[in-house]
Design a protein around this motif. Sequence first.
Motif, PDB file in Angstrom:
ATOM      1  N   GLY A 226      37.942 -27.187  15.079  1.00 35.70           N
ATOM      2  CA  GLY A 226      37.912 -26.921  13.648  1.00 35.70           C
ATOM      3  C   GLY A 226      37.499 -28.171  12.894  1.00 35.70           C
ATOM      4  O   GLY A 226      36.576 -28.895  13.277  1.00 35.70           O
ATOM      5  N   ASP A 227      38.199 -28.463  11.798  1.00 36.51           N
ATOM      6  CA  ASP A 227      37.882 -29.634  10.968  1.00 36.51           C
ATOM      7  C   ASP A 227      38.169 -30.959  11.678  1.00 36.51           C
ATOM      8  O   ASP A 227      37.641 -32.004  11.278  1.00 36.51           O
ATOM      9  N   PHE A 228      39.021 -30.914  12.718  1.00 37.88           N
ATOM     10  CA  PHE A 228      39.389 -32.164  13.392  1.00 37.88           C
ATOM     11  C   PHE A 228      38.175 -32.875  13.978  1.00 37.88           C
ATOM     12  O   PHE A 228      38.126 -34.107  14.006  1.00 37.88           O
ATOM     13  N   THR A 229      37.192 -32.119  14.452  1.00 36.19           N
ATOM     14  CA  THR A 229      36.071 -32.739  15.155  1.00 36.19           C
ATOM     15  C   THR A 229      35.291 -33.672  14.237  1.00 36.19           C
ATOM     16  O   THR A 229      34.958 -34.802  14.608  1.00 36.19           O
ATOM     17  N   GLU A 230      35.004 -33.230  13.007  1.00 40.24           N
ATOM     18  CA  GLU A 230      34.293 -34.094  12.064  1.00 40.24           C
ATOM     19  C   GLU A 230      35.153 -35.274  11.643  1.00 40.24           C
ATOM     20  O   GLU A 230      34.654 -36.402  11.526  1.00 40.24           O
ATOM     21  N   GLU A 231      36.455 -35.037  11.438  1.00 38.28           N
ATOM     22  CA  GLU A 231      37.334 -36.142  11.064  1.00 38.28           C
ATOM     23  C   GLU A 231      37.390 -37.200  12.160  1.00 38.28           C
ATOM     24  O   GLU A 231      37.397 -38.405  11.878  1.00 38.28           O
ATOM     25  N   LEU A 232      37.415 -36.755  13.408  1.00 40.84           N
ATOM     26  CA  LEU A 232      37.414 -37.701  14.521  1.00 40.84           C
ATOM     27  C   LEU A 232      36.094 -38.469  14.584  1.00 40.84           C
ATOM     28  O   LEU A 232      36.083 -39.690  14.795  1.00 40.84           O
ATOM     29  N   ALA A 233      34.987 -37.776  14.397  1.00 39.38           N
ATOM     30  CA  ALA A 233      33.690 -38.450  14.434  1.00 39.38           C
ATOM     31  C   ALA A 233      33.607 -39.541  13.374  1.00 39.38           C
ATOM     32  O   ALA A 233      33.054 -40.619  13.619  1.00 39.38           O
ATOM     33  N   ASN A 234      34.189 -39.280  12.222  1.00 39.13           N
ATOM     34  CA  ASN A 234      34.166 -40.275  11.144  1.00 39.13           C
ATOM     35  C   ASN A 234      35.053 -41.480  11.444  1.00 39.13           C
ATOM     36  O   ASN A 234      34.874 -42.543  10.835  1.00 39.13           O
ATOM     37  N   ALA A 235      36.007 -41.322  12.370  1.00 40.73           N
ATOM     38  CA  ALA A 235      36.922 -42.414  12.707  1.00 40.73           C
ATOM     39  C   ALA A 235      36.603 -43.063  14.046  1.00 40.73           C
ATOM     40  O   ALA A 235      37.365 -43.887  14.539  1.00 40.73           O
ATOM     41  N   ALA A 236      35.475 -42.695  14.643  1.00 42.32           N
ATOM     42  CA  ALA A 236      35.118 -43.201  15.968  1.00 42.32           C
ATOM     43  C   ALA A 236      34.453 -44.565  15.877  1.00 42.32           C
ATOM     44  O   ALA A 236      33.758 -44.876  14.911  1.00 42.32           O
ATOM     45  N   SER A 249      43.002 -24.528  16.839  1.00 44.66           N
ATOM     46  CA  SER A 249      42.710 -24.054  15.488  1.00 44.66           C
ATOM     47  C   SER A 249      42.066 -22.677  15.487  1.00 44.66           C
ATOM     48  O   SER A 249      42.043 -22.005  14.457  1.00 44.66           O
ATOM     49  N   MET A 250      41.536 -22.263  16.651  1.00 43.96           N
ATOM     50  CA  MET A 250      40.761 -21.026  16.784  1.00 43.96           C
ATOM     51  C   MET A 250      39.556 -21.028  15.855  1.00 43.96           C
ATOM     52  O   MET A 250      39.057 -19.980  15.458  1.00 43.96           O
ATOM     53  N   GLU A 251      39.039 -22.221  15.524  1.00 43.72           N
ATOM     54  CA  GLU A 251      37.861 -22.368  14.681  1.00 43.72           C
ATOM     55  C   GLU A 251      36.823 -23.229  15.404  1.00 43.72           C
ATOM     56  O   GLU A 251      37.092 -24.386  15.735  1.00 43.72           O
ATOM     57  N   ILE A 252      35.643 -22.667  15.661  1.00 41.71           N
ATOM     58  CA  ILE A 252      34.573 -23.426  16.286  1.00 41.71           C
ATOM     59  C   ILE A 252      34.049 -24.435  15.267  1.00 41.71           C
ATOM     60  O   ILE A 252      33.682 -24.071  14.146  1.00 41.71           O
ATOM     61  N   PRO A 253      34.009 -25.717  15.611  1.00 36.84           N
ATOM     62  CA  PRO A 253      33.608 -26.729  14.616  1.00 36.84           C
ATOM     63  C   PRO A 253      32.109 -26.763  14.379  1.00 36.84           C
ATOM     64  O   PRO A 253      31.313 -26.368  15.239  1.00 36.84           O
ATOM     65  N   GLN A 254      31.731 -27.243  13.209  1.00 34.20           N
ATOM     66  CA  GLN A 254      30.350 -27.612  12.961  1.00 34.20           C
ATOM     67  C   GLN A 254      30.077 -28.954  13.646  1.00 34.20           C
ATOM     68  O   GLN A 254      30.937 -29.827  13.673  1.00 34.20           O
ATOM     69  N   ILE A 255      28.910 -29.109  14.209  1.00 29.89           N
ATOM     70  CA  ILE A 255      28.575 -30.370  14.860  1.00 29.89           C
ATOM     71  C   ILE A 255      28.451 -31.464  13.797  1.00 29.89           C
ATOM     72  O   ILE A 255      27.656 -31.338  12.858  1.00 29.89           O
ATOM     73  N   PRO A 256      29.229 -32.543  13.897  1.00 23.02           N
ATOM     74  CA  PRO A 256      29.130 -33.651  12.916  1.00 23.02           C
ATOM     75  C   PRO A 256      27.911 -34.511  13.215  1.00 23.02           C
ATOM     76  O   PRO A 256      28.011 -35.618  13.761  1.00 23.02           O
ATOM     77  N   PHE A 257      26.750 -33.998  12.849  1.00 29.18           N
ATOM     78  CA  PHE A 257      25.477 -34.561  13.311  1.00 29.18           C
ATOM     79  C   PHE A 257      25.288 -36.017  12.901  1.00 29.18           C
ATOM     80  O   PHE A 257      24.924 -36.866  13.724  1.00 29.18           O
ATOM     81  N   PHE A 258      25.516 -36.334  11.639  1.00 28.99           N
ATOM     82  CA  PHE A 258      25.196 -37.685  11.171  1.00 28.99           C
ATOM     83  C   PHE A 258      26.051 -38.769  11.826  1.00 28.99           C
ATOM     84  O   PHE A 258      25.506 -39.780  12.302  1.00 28.99           O
ATOM     85  N   PRO A 259      27.398 -38.631  11.892  1.00 32.25           N
ATOM     86  CA  PRO A 259      28.150 -39.672  12.613  1.00 32.25           C
ATOM     87  C   PRO A 259      27.828 -39.717  14.101  1.00 32.25           C
ATOM     88  O   PRO A 259      27.838 -40.797  14.713  1.00 32.25           O
ATOM     89  N   LEU A 260      27.495 -38.564  14.690  1.00 31.80           N
ATOM     90  CA  LEU A 260      27.100 -38.578  16.099  1.00 31.80           C
ATOM     91  C   LEU A 260      25.855 -39.432  16.296  1.00 31.80           C
ATOM     92  O   LEU A 260      25.776 -40.248  17.219  1.00 31.80           O
TER      93      LEU A 260
END
Length: 333
Positions: A226-236, A249-260
């Motif tokens: 869910g939202d955790f994936t983008e939050e983690l990418a921003n803190a990596a 979360s039962m929510e498929i995350p959006q790929i955090p493209f820019f921080p990746l």
Amino acid sequence: MNTIIKFNKATGPTALEYSNEEISNPSENEVVVEVKATGLNRSEHMYMSGVYIIEPEFPSKIGTEAAGIIYSVGENVIDFKAGDEVCITPNILPNEYGVLGKFIVAPIEAIIHKPKELNFKEAASVWMAFSTAYCALILNGGLKRNANQTVVITAASSAIGAAMVQMAKRYGATVIATSRKDTKDDFLKENGADFIIPTDTESLTEKILEYTNEEGFNVAIDLVLGDFTEELANAASPEATIVAGGLLSMEIPQIPFFPLVMKNLKLTSFHVVFHLFRKPKIFEEAKKEILDGLKNKKYWPVLDKIFTLEQTIQAYQYLESGVQKGKVIIKID
């Protein structure tokens, strides 16, 4: 007479039924185990609810992890005999076998001898948790021994999360653990976490950066998505790894493209059956790590609540609630 737990519709725990049957005979390369304890797992709840990657075939059995005593063996079984105390590892897909019952059939490739350091309840709680931790942290996450890494583990009060904290600490990492509320802080600290983030009230990104002096983490195990994936990418930190290990979360995350892209991050995942249990050489390496950790008291099973076989529905509902701290166990007399 034998009792087996089954279900005929994918509507969650309330669909579970008790089936009274004769004790089965094992086929070639199978054993029958008199089950003493079964460990419940989140994937089973997803399977019986119709939201797992494999669809149920009705009537379906349930359960993938247990411990007990071998009752009988089939042809070609040479390393085990009746009376042996064993673990049934989760080297079982949910549509193949089910271990929730008094006497169950299991394939020989899922059977290992029970570590003498563990009782049956503990032995039923080890292999999913620590094998998943090994798969996530070491095979996919790039965790190294004494490399001064910082590891983030989300949903760290689950049985799998607890095992991941212990393994990361054994490898010398600094561990940041998350839980929704601060009611589990003491439990997480006792299990070895260095820092704790209650994500209902604190920003995941901000707290990780605070605890790492703005440098970010090296490895994160995302059991929530869910939202955790983008939050983690921003803190990596640059070139960090995020391992998707669950879908709480039962929510498929959006790929955090820019921080990746900007940080050259690695986003990966795995399935513990396909990528560990069914690769004998890799599983032998994992098994050695787990058994050595248990022997040296660096790893220990974390048990939460014990239910009876007659309370199986309530046990899965308890697991669903997310309030547990460690493994939920069905004890069978």
